[in-house]
Write a protein that holds these residues in place. Structure first.
Motif, PDB file in Angstrom:
ATOM      1  N   MET A  61       0.851  -1.181   0.000  1.00 29.55           N
ATOM      2  CA  MET A  61       0.000   0.000   0.000  1.00 29.55           C
ATOM      3  C   MET A  61       0.887   1.231   0.000  1.00 29.55           C
ATOM      4  O   MET A  61       1.880   1.293   0.732  1.00 29.55           O
ATOM      5  CB  MET A  61      -0.925   0.016   1.209  1.00 29.55           C
ATOM      6  N   LEU A  62       0.532   2.177  -0.839  1.00 33.60           N
ATOM      7  CA  LEU A  62       1.229   3.449  -0.924  1.00 33.60           C
ATOM      8  C   LEU A  62       0.306   4.523  -0.355  1.00 33.60           C
ATOM      9  O   LEU A  62      -0.849   4.640  -0.772  1.00 33.60           O
ATOM     10  CB  LEU A  62       1.574   3.764  -2.387  1.00 33.60           C
ATOM     11  N   PHE A  63       0.814   5.301   0.584  1.00 33.98           N
ATOM     12  CA  PHE A  63       0.045   6.373   1.207  1.00 33.98           C
ATOM     13  C   PHE A  63       0.486   7.703   0.588  1.00 33.98           C
ATOM     14  O   PHE A  63       1.659   8.047   0.620  1.00 33.98           O
ATOM     15  CB  PHE A  63       0.279   6.394   2.719  1.00 33.98           C
ATOM     16  N   ILE A  64      -0.465   8.445   0.024  1.00 32.81           N
ATOM     17  CA  ILE A  64      -0.192   9.724  -0.616  1.00 32.81           C
ATOM     18  C   ILE A  64      -0.640  10.840   0.328  1.00 32.81           C
ATOM     19  O   ILE A  64      -1.812  10.941   0.673  1.00 32.81           O
ATOM     20  CB  ILE A  64      -0.959   9.858  -1.954  1.00 32.81           C
ATOM     21  N   SER A  70       5.555  14.738   8.528  1.00 34.93           N
ATOM     22  CA  SER A  70       6.044  13.791   9.529  1.00 34.93           C
ATOM     23  C   SER A  70       4.821  13.045  10.048  1.00 34.93           C
ATOM     24  O   SER A  70       3.882  13.659  10.554  1.00 34.93           O
ATOM     25  CB  SER A  70       6.732  14.546  10.670  1.00 34.93           C
ATOM     26  N   MET A  71       4.792  11.719   9.871  1.00 31.67           N
ATOM     27  CA  MET A  71       3.604  10.936  10.223  1.00 31.67           C
ATOM     28  C   MET A  71       3.955   9.822  11.202  1.00 31.67           C
ATOM     29  O   MET A  71       5.076   9.334  11.216  1.00 31.67           O
ATOM     30  CB  MET A  71       2.986  10.298   8.973  1.00 31.67           C
ATOM     31  N   CYS A  72       2.986   9.438  11.972  1.00 30.00           N
ATOM     32  CA  CYS A  72       3.070   8.253  12.818  1.00 30.00           C
ATOM     33  C   CYS A  72       2.099   7.227  12.238  1.00 30.00           C
ATOM     34  O   CYS A  72       1.029   7.590  11.761  1.00 30.00           O
ATOM     35  CB  CYS A  72       2.665   8.565  14.251  1.00 30.00           C
ATOM     36  N   PHE A  73       2.481   5.963  12.271  1.00 26.61           N
ATOM     37  CA  PHE A  73       1.621   4.903  11.765  1.00 26.61           C
ATOM     38  C   PHE A  73       1.317   3.928  12.879  1.00 26.61           C
ATOM     39  O   PHE A  73       2.141   3.696  13.760  1.00 26.61           O
ATOM     40  CB  PHE A  73       2.303   4.152  10.607  1.00 26.61           C
ATOM     41  N   TRP A  74       0.117   3.366  12.851  1.00 26.22           N
ATOM     42  CA  TRP A  74      -0.252   2.294  13.760  1.00 26.22           C
ATOM     43  C   TRP A  74      -0.746   1.134  12.919  1.00 26.22           C
ATOM     44  O   TRP A  74      -1.174   1.305  11.790  1.00 26.22           O
ATOM     45  CB  TRP A  74      -1.304   2.754  14.767  1.00 26.22           C
ATOM     46  N   THR A  79      -3.217  -7.976  10.715  1.00 28.22           N
ATOM     47  CA  THR A  79      -2.602  -9.243  11.107  1.00 28.22           C
ATOM     48  C   THR A  79      -1.569  -9.734  10.103  1.00 28.22           C
ATOM     49  O   THR A  79      -0.893 -10.714  10.357  1.00 28.22           O
ATOM     50  CB  THR A  79      -3.678 -10.332  11.273  1.00 28.22           C
ATOM     51  N   VAL A  80      -1.414  -9.043   8.978  1.00 25.30           N
ATOM     52  CA  VAL A  80      -0.409  -9.445   7.988  1.00 25.30           C
ATOM     53  C   VAL A  80       0.939  -8.820   8.395  1.00 25.30           C
ATOM     54  O   VAL A  80       0.990  -7.751   9.019  1.00 25.30           O
ATOM     55  CB  VAL A  80      -0.785  -9.020   6.558  1.00 25.30           C
ATOM     56  N   ALA A  81       2.026  -9.507   8.054  1.00 22.44           N
ATOM     57  CA  ALA A  81       3.366  -8.975   8.342  1.00 22.44           C
ATOM     58  C   ALA A  81       3.613  -7.743   7.479  1.00 22.44           C
ATOM     59  O   ALA A  81       3.300  -7.733   6.285  1.00 22.44           O
ATOM     60  CB  ALA A  81       4.408 -10.043   8.068  1.00 22.44           C
ATOM     61  N   LEU A  82       4.160  -6.709   8.081  1.00 21.85           N
ATOM     62  CA  LEU A  82       4.371  -5.444   7.374  1.00 21.85           C
ATOM     63  C   LEU A  82       5.808  -4.974   7.478  1.00 21.85           C
ATOM     64  O   LEU A  82       6.477  -5.212   8.474  1.00 21.85           O
ATOM     65  CB  LEU A  82       3.482  -4.355   7.969  1.00 21.85           C
ATOM     66  N   ASP A  83       6.249  -4.288   6.435  1.00 28.08           N
ATOM     67  CA  ASP A  83       7.496  -3.531   6.443  1.00 28.08           C
ATOM     68  C   ASP A  83       7.126  -2.111   6.061  1.00 28.08           C
ATOM     69  O   ASP A  83       6.344  -1.896   5.144  1.00 28.08           O
ATOM     70  CB  ASP A  83       8.481  -4.062   5.396  1.00 28.08           C
ATOM     71  N   ALA A  84       7.686  -1.145   6.743  1.00 30.28           N
ATOM     72  CA  ALA A  84       7.441   0.250   6.393  1.00 30.28           C
ATOM     73  C   ALA A  84       8.708   0.814   5.763  1.00 30.28           C
ATOM     74  O   ALA A  84       9.808   0.610   6.276  1.00 30.28           O
ATOM     75  CB  ALA A  84       7.066   1.053   7.633  1.00 30.28           C
ATOM     76  N   ALA A  85       8.543   1.472   4.634  1.00 30.13           N
ATOM     77  CA  ALA A  85       9.703   2.057   3.960  1.00 30.13           C
ATOM     78  C   ALA A  85       9.357   3.452   3.485  1.00 30.13           C
ATOM     79  O   ALA A  85       8.246   3.797   3.287  1.00 30.13           O
ATOM     80  CB  ALA A  85      10.107   1.195   2.776  1.00 30.13           C
TER      81      ALA A  85
END
Length: 85
Positions: A61-64, A70-74, A79-85
């Protein structure tokens, strides 16, 4: 009272479903291409990948946000494994 409880339960259940029909876009990172769902509205960004049972191996998923922020993510209800880049 029972009708109100039933309607409340139905509304809550309808909120616990994954997002559907987000635009898909290919993104190439080095030699690898992934297909991402594009979340661009505040509602889409807030829901993100919640309630997903899986994610394609080359999916994401791409967040625009429209500009540098500057963002915080939760990862609530994710339940799926995630990587944030």
């Amino acid at each position: 009272v029972a009708v109100a409880a039933l309607l409340g339960h139905m509304l809550l259940a309808s909120l616990r479903v994954p997002q559907a029909d987000l635009p898909l876009r290919p993104i190439t990172l080095g030699e690898r291409t992934v297909i991402v769902e594009v979340a661009s509205t505040p509602k889409q960004i807030s829901k993100g990948l919640q309630f997903r049972e899986g994610l394609e191996p080359d999916g994401g998923m791409l967040f625009i946000f429209g500009g540098p922020v500057s963002m915080c993510f939760w990862m609530k209800n994710t339940t799926v494994a995630l990587d944030a880049a």
